[in-house]
Write a protein that holds these residues in place. Sequence first.
Motif, PDB file in Angstrom:
ATOM      1  N   CYS A   7       2.185  -9.112   7.728  1.00 34.83           N
ATOM      2  CA  CYS A   7       2.937  -9.658   6.611  1.00 34.83           C
ATOM      3  C   CYS A   7       2.397  -9.070   5.324  1.00 34.83           C
ATOM      4  CB  CYS A   7       2.782 -11.178   6.633  1.00 34.83           C
ATOM      5  SG  CYS A   7       3.253 -11.935   5.126  1.00 34.83           S
ATOM      6  N   GLU A   8       3.262  -8.523   4.511  1.00 38.01           N
ATOM      7  CA  GLU A   8       2.811  -7.786   3.329  1.00 38.01           C
ATOM      8  C   GLU A   8       3.225  -8.514   2.062  1.00 38.01           C
ATOM      9  OE1 GLU A   8       5.120  -4.183   3.074  1.00 38.01           O
ATOM     10  OE2 GLU A   8       3.803  -3.449   1.481  1.00 38.01           O
ATOM     11  N   ALA A   9       2.294  -8.672   1.151  1.00 38.62           N
ATOM     12  CA  ALA A   9       2.616  -9.230  -0.157  1.00 38.62           C
ATOM     13  C   ALA A   9       2.022  -8.302  -1.200  1.00 38.62           C
ATOM     14  CB  ALA A   9       2.044 -10.633  -0.287  1.00 38.62           C
TER      15      ALA A   9
ATOM     16  N   GLN B 152      -1.933  -8.709  -0.968  1.00 37.27           N
ATOM     17  CA  GLN B 152      -2.659  -8.845   0.290  1.00 37.27           C
ATOM     18  C   GLN B 152      -1.790  -8.443   1.470  1.00 37.27           C
ATOM     19  OE1 GLN B 152      -1.260 -13.343  -0.015  1.00 37.27           O
ATOM     20  NE2 GLN B 152      -3.412 -12.975  -0.251  1.00 37.27           N
TER      21      GLN B 152
ATOM     22  N   HIS C 182       6.325  -6.844   8.809  1.00 37.70           N
ATOM     23  CA  HIS C 182       6.442  -5.678   7.921  1.00 37.70           C
ATOM     24  C   HIS C 182       5.612  -4.547   8.487  1.00 37.70           C
ATOM     25  CE1 HIS C 182       6.762  -9.106   4.782  1.00 37.70           C
ATOM     26  NE2 HIS C 182       7.937  -8.843   5.260  1.00 37.70           N
TER      27      HIS C 182
ATOM     28  N   PHE D 159      -5.863 -15.633  11.629  1.00 41.10           N
ATOM     29  CA  PHE D 159      -5.243 -15.088  10.426  1.00 41.10           C
ATOM     30  C   PHE D 159      -6.260 -14.215   9.705  1.00 41.10           C
ATOM     31  CE2 PHE D 159      -1.297 -17.445  10.101  1.00 41.10           C
ATOM     32  CZ  PHE D 159      -1.508 -18.489  10.971  1.00 41.10           C
TER      33      PHE D 159
ATOM     34  N   HIS E 128      -7.094 -20.925  13.965  1.00 42.60           N
ATOM     35  CA  HIS E 128      -6.621 -22.276  14.269  1.00 42.60           C
ATOM     36  C   HIS E 128      -6.402 -22.376  15.762  1.00 42.60           C
ATOM     37  CE1 HIS E 128      -5.876 -23.489  10.096  1.00 42.60           C
ATOM     38  NE2 HIS E 128      -5.543 -22.239   9.910  1.00 42.60           N
TER      39      HIS E 128
ATOM     40  N   GLN F 285      -1.511 -22.847   6.649  1.00 40.47           N
ATOM     41  CA  GLN F 285      -1.807 -21.423   6.552  1.00 40.47           C
ATOM     42  C   GLN F 285      -0.571 -20.732   6.003  1.00 40.47           C
ATOM     43  OE1 GLN F 285      -4.996 -20.509   7.988  1.00 40.47           O
ATOM     44  NE2 GLN F 285      -4.650 -18.698   6.754  1.00 40.47           N
ATOM     45  N   SER F 286      -0.739 -20.119   4.834  1.00 44.12           N
ATOM     46  CA  SER F 286       0.446 -19.537   4.219  1.00 44.12           C
ATOM     47  C   SER F 286       0.416 -18.028   4.322  1.00 44.12           C
ATOM     48  CB  SER F 286       0.483 -19.958   2.743  1.00 44.12           C
ATOM     49  OG  SER F 286       1.129 -18.979   1.967  1.00 44.12           O
ATOM     50  N   MET F 287       1.546 -17.447   4.654  1.00 46.69           N
ATOM     51  CA  MET F 287       1.683 -15.991   4.618  1.00 46.69           C
ATOM     52  C   MET F 287       2.718 -15.690   3.547  1.00 46.69           C
ATOM     53  SD  MET F 287       1.616 -15.554   8.672  1.00 46.69           S
ATOM     54  CE  MET F 287       2.445 -17.116   8.711  1.00 46.69           C
ATOM     55  N   TRP F 288       2.203 -15.425   2.391  1.00 45.40           N
ATOM     56  CA  TRP F 288       3.056 -15.228   1.239  1.00 45.40           C
ATOM     57  C   TRP F 288       3.970 -14.037   1.468  1.00 45.40           C
ATOM     58  CZ3 TRP F 288       5.443 -17.425  -2.287  1.00 45.40           C
ATOM     59  CH2 TRP F 288       5.667 -16.924  -3.589  1.00 45.40           C
ATOM     60  N   GLY F 289       5.256 -14.293   1.392  1.00 43.70           N
ATOM     61  CA  GLY F 289       6.233 -13.240   1.657  1.00 43.70           C
ATOM     62  C   GLY F 289       6.860 -13.377   3.036  1.00 43.70           C
ATOM     63  N   TRP F 290       6.328 -14.272   3.843  1.00 44.19           N
ATOM     64  CA  TRP F 290       6.886 -14.428   5.183  1.00 44.19           C
ATOM     65  C   TRP F 290       7.208 -15.888   5.482  1.00 44.19           C
ATOM     66  CZ3 TRP F 290       8.379 -10.933   8.818  1.00 44.19           C
ATOM     67  CH2 TRP F 290       8.623 -11.431  10.108  1.00 44.19           C
TER      68      TRP F 290
ATOM     69  N   ILE G 211      -1.526  -9.623   5.539  1.00 45.16           N
ATOM     70  CA  ILE G 211      -2.001 -10.647   6.470  1.00 45.16           C
ATOM     71  C   ILE G 211      -1.629 -10.253   7.885  1.00 45.16           C
ATOM     72  CG2 ILE G 211      -1.827 -13.057   7.139  1.00 45.16           C
ATOM     73  CD1 ILE G 211      -1.176 -13.710   4.292  1.00 45.16           C
TER      74      ILE G 211
ATOM     75  N   ASP H 142       2.582 -21.615   8.340  1.00 45.87           N
ATOM     76  CA  ASP H 142       2.250 -22.297   9.586  1.00 45.87           C
ATOM     77  C   ASP H 142       1.474 -23.550   9.237  1.00 45.87           C
ATOM     78  OD1 ASP H 142       1.520 -19.602  11.975  1.00 45.87           O
ATOM     79  OD2 ASP H 142       3.296 -20.094  10.794  1.00 45.87           O
TER      80      ASP H 142
END
Lengths: 465, 445
Positions: free
Chosen positions: B300-302, B305, B256, B423, B413, A445-450, B307, A453
Motif C-alpha cells: 500500500c503506497e501513500a 510511506q 499498489h 504490518f 496482530h 491498523q491504518s493503511m493510509w491510501g488503502w 506499507i 484493519d
Amino acid sequence: MLGLRAVARHSGFSRPATTLITPRARHIQTATVKDADIARLAAKPLHPLTLADLCKHGRPPLSEQALLNSANFTLDILPSRLAHRIQSLRSLPYIVVANPNVSKIHGNYVHSLSTLLPYAERRIETLKEEVQFTEVMADLVQTHSNTIGILARGFLEARKYITAKEVTRFLDEHLRARIGTRLIAEQHIALHFSSKPHNDLSDSEHQNPHAQESTYIGVIDTALKPADIIRRCEATVGEICELNYGVRPTVNIIGHPETEIAHIPMHLEYILTELLKNSFRATIEAGMEKEPIEITIAPAPATEEQTRLLKNKPEQAVQHTEGVITNYDQGSVDYASGSNKPDLSASANIRPLDKNTPGVTIRIRDRGGGVSPENYAKLWEYGFTTFNEDEINDKVSGGNGNSGGTALDAISGGAGGSSSLAGLGYGLPLGRAYAEYFGGGIAVQSMWGWGTDVYLSLRGVGKIG
Amino acid sequence: MLLCRRLPLRPLQRAFPRSQALTRPYSASTTPPWRPSVILDEWVQRESRPISLRQLTFFGRTLTEARLLSSANYVRLELPTRLAHRLRNMQTLPYAALTNEHVAHVYELYYRAFELFRKVPTVQNLDDNERLCEVLRTALTEHLTVIPRLAMGILEIQDSVSGDECDRFMTTLLRSRISRRVIAEQHLALTETFNSPWHFDGKMSSVAPEDEFVGEIFLKCNAREIVEKCAKRARELTSKAYGNKVTIPEIVLQGHLDTTFPYIPSHLEYILGELLRNSIQGVVEQSGSSQPPPIEVLICEAAQQVIFRISDRGGGIDRDILPYLWSFAKGPRRSKRLKNLGKVPRLAATMQELQLPPSIPDQTENQNEAETLGFGGSSLSSLSARRPDLRLGIGLPMSRIYAEYWAGSLEVHSLEGYGCDAFLQINRLGNKNEVLSTRAAMDGV
C-alpha cells in the motif's frame, strides 16, 4: 424516561414487571451522605470484576437463597465503588465541578449512594427487602443513564479550566468504572426478574419469556453469537447509510461464523455499531461501496477443562494465574483522588480472572482509504480535543448534535435529546473501554491510501460447547 | 590475550585508586581486563552525528575525491564514537553480566575495534582511504559473530540482569551495530564505485537511472520485486527443510504493486524474509499435508510511506509467547533458543548474505549478487545454514529494530487460533535520521 423498561430490554426481557415502577414516584429510602461515609467507603480496596463473579450465583431461575446472595454481593461491592467515583469527581478543580452539567452528575452519584446507605451494616434477608433493593438498583440505572453525554458537555464548557490531558485521564478511568457499576446493578435486576420468587409472585402474562432459555445468566448470554450481533448492527447502520448516502456497503463474514462466547450482548452491540459506523462511512466516502467489508471471526481454542466447567459450574470456571485483569482496565485506579493501587486482600467475593482465558478475535477490514496520520495520533482521544472553536460552540449551545454532524452520528449512545453522545467523538475510546473491561481490546491498523484493519479481541469465560 | 597488563603510571592515573591499577588474578571467570578509562571517556563525551537515508544518497551521487575523503573522515570519527558509547553501556552493566563468556567476548571484540579505529590518522589522500577501508573490512568480518553471541549471552545472564534491561541493552547495541555497518559498508561501496572503471570523477555514473545504486542504497527498490524475491527464497528454504510430504503455501500479492522507493535492499529483504518465513512455517504446521491457504501480501503506497501487510492463516501466535513476542530475553522457550543459537556460528542477519548450503544448486546466483553489491561475500555463514525449524526467537525483535532504524515500524496482530497479520511500514521520503540511542538516554541509565 427510561426506567426499568430500557433495562429490561437490554437484559433481553420485553415485559417489565409493572408492579415495580412508577417513574420518579418511587418511595426509596435515603440517608444523608456524610463526608465521613465517603471517606470510609472509598478507603476500601476495589477488586477487578469478572464475568465469573456475575455468573456465580447460578443459572436462572434463581432460588430465593441464591437471589438473596446476589443482592448481598451487590450490596457489598457497590457502595465503595460509588464512593470512589464521588471522591474522584471531588478531586477535580472546583470550577469544573461547579459547572451545572458536571455538578448534576456529582449530585447523581451522591444521591445513589444515599439510597444505599440505609442498607449499611444490614444484610438483605427477606424477599420484601430484596424487592426494595431491586428498586434501588433500578433507580440507580435510570439516574445514571445519560451520564456520559452530560459529562461530555460539562467538560466542553469547562475546557478553559482543565487540560485536555487531565480530562482524558479522568474520563478513561471514570467511564471504565461506570461500566462496572451499571453492570453490577443491571445484573442483579436481570437475575431478579428471572428468579423463582419473581416468577411465583407475578402473574403469567408478566412471566419472563426467556425463562425457558438457558443461555442467559442475567445480562450475560453464555451462548452469544458475534455473527448475529454483527448482522444486527449491519442492518441498523446500513439503513442509515442508505437513507443518507443512497448506498450501503455489504459485509462478508468469514472465519468461523458459528462461534459462540459468553459475553454481554449490549456491550458487543455498542462496540460493533461504532466500528461499523466508521467502516461504512469511510467506505462510502472513498467511493468503494462495491467492495465488501470483510469481517473475520476467529475463536481462540478453549481448553477442555474450561468448557466442562462452564457447562456445569460456571462459578468455578476461574484460573488463578498471572496476567490478571488489572484495576486500570476497570477504572479502579482512581488517579484523580490520588488513591492508587488498592492492595489486593483475600476477599472471597471477587477473584482475579486469568487474562488469557480463551475468547474470540474479530477483525474488520475495509477499503475506506485508512485513517490519515494526523487523525491517527488522536484516535483514542475523546472528541472534544479535536474540535475547533466553532464546532465546540455548536455542540455546547445545546444543539441536538445533528447540526453539522451526519445522521450516523445520531445513533451514538441511544438516548436522544441534548444529552446524547451524538457527534462527540466518544465512540472509539468508549468502545475500547468496553472491550478492555474483561481483558479484551481494540487495535486499529491504518493503511493510509488503502483501508483500515480493526482487531477487536474479547475475553469471555470460555466457550460453551 | 593477556589477562594482565602493567601500565606505566602517568600523572592522570594517580586519580584512580591503587587497587584498580594493580593486576589481580581472576577467579575462573572470563571477565575482560581493566583498561584505563581516560581514553574511552574522551570518545564517550562526543555526540554521534546521525544521518538520514537522503543525506547518504545525495552525498554519494556525485562522487569526487574530496567527497570520498570527507566520507572517509566521517567514518573514521563516527565509528569509534559510536563504539565508545556502546562500550560505556556494557561497562555499566552489572559486573556479573560481564563474567558471561559471550558478553565478555563481544566486549573484547568491540574494544579491539575501538582501539583500531581510534588510531586511524586523518585521511588525506586515496592511499589513506585504502588503509581505512582495509581496517573496515577486517572489522566487519570479525564482528559477524556478535549477534548470536549477544543473543546467547542475554539469555544466560537472566539471573543478574532483569529481562527488561536486557531487552533495552540488546536493542541499543543492535541499533548501533546496524548504524556502524551501514556507514562502513556505504563508504566501502562508495570507494569501490569511485575506483571502478566506469566512474568519471565528478560526473554521474553512466549507469541508467533506474538501476541506480548509491553505495548500498537502491534508489528504486520495487516493492513487488522485493516481495517476490523474498517469497521465492523463503518458499525454497522451507520446502527443502520440510521435504516433499508438505505443500508450501502460495504467496499472493495485491495492492499498489508498482511502488518504488529508496532503501537499503538487504535490510528490507531481511525483514520480509523473516516475516514470510514465520508465516509459511505457521501455515505449514497448521495445515499439515492438506491444501494450505495462501499467504496474502498487500502493498500500500501513500505519499510518505509504504506499507506491507502480510496476512496468513497459520493459527496465530501461541498465548504463552504472545506477551514476549518482541523480547530477546524473556519468554518460556529460553533454553530451547539458547540451544539453537549455539548451532549458528555466525549470523550476519541480512538476506544478501543468506546462502543456501553448498548442496543446494542455486548458490551461484547468490554469489553473483553478493559480489555485485560489493560486500557480504560468500565466505560468511548464513541465516539459512540453519534449518528453518531451528527457532532462534530473535527474528521479530531484530526485524523491528531494522524497520525502526529508518523511522519505520513493524507491528503484528494475532488472531488466536486463526492467523496473523504483520504490518511493515517504511518511510519513503528518507529524510528522517537514523534512530540511535542518544547520549541523553545513555546518561539517564
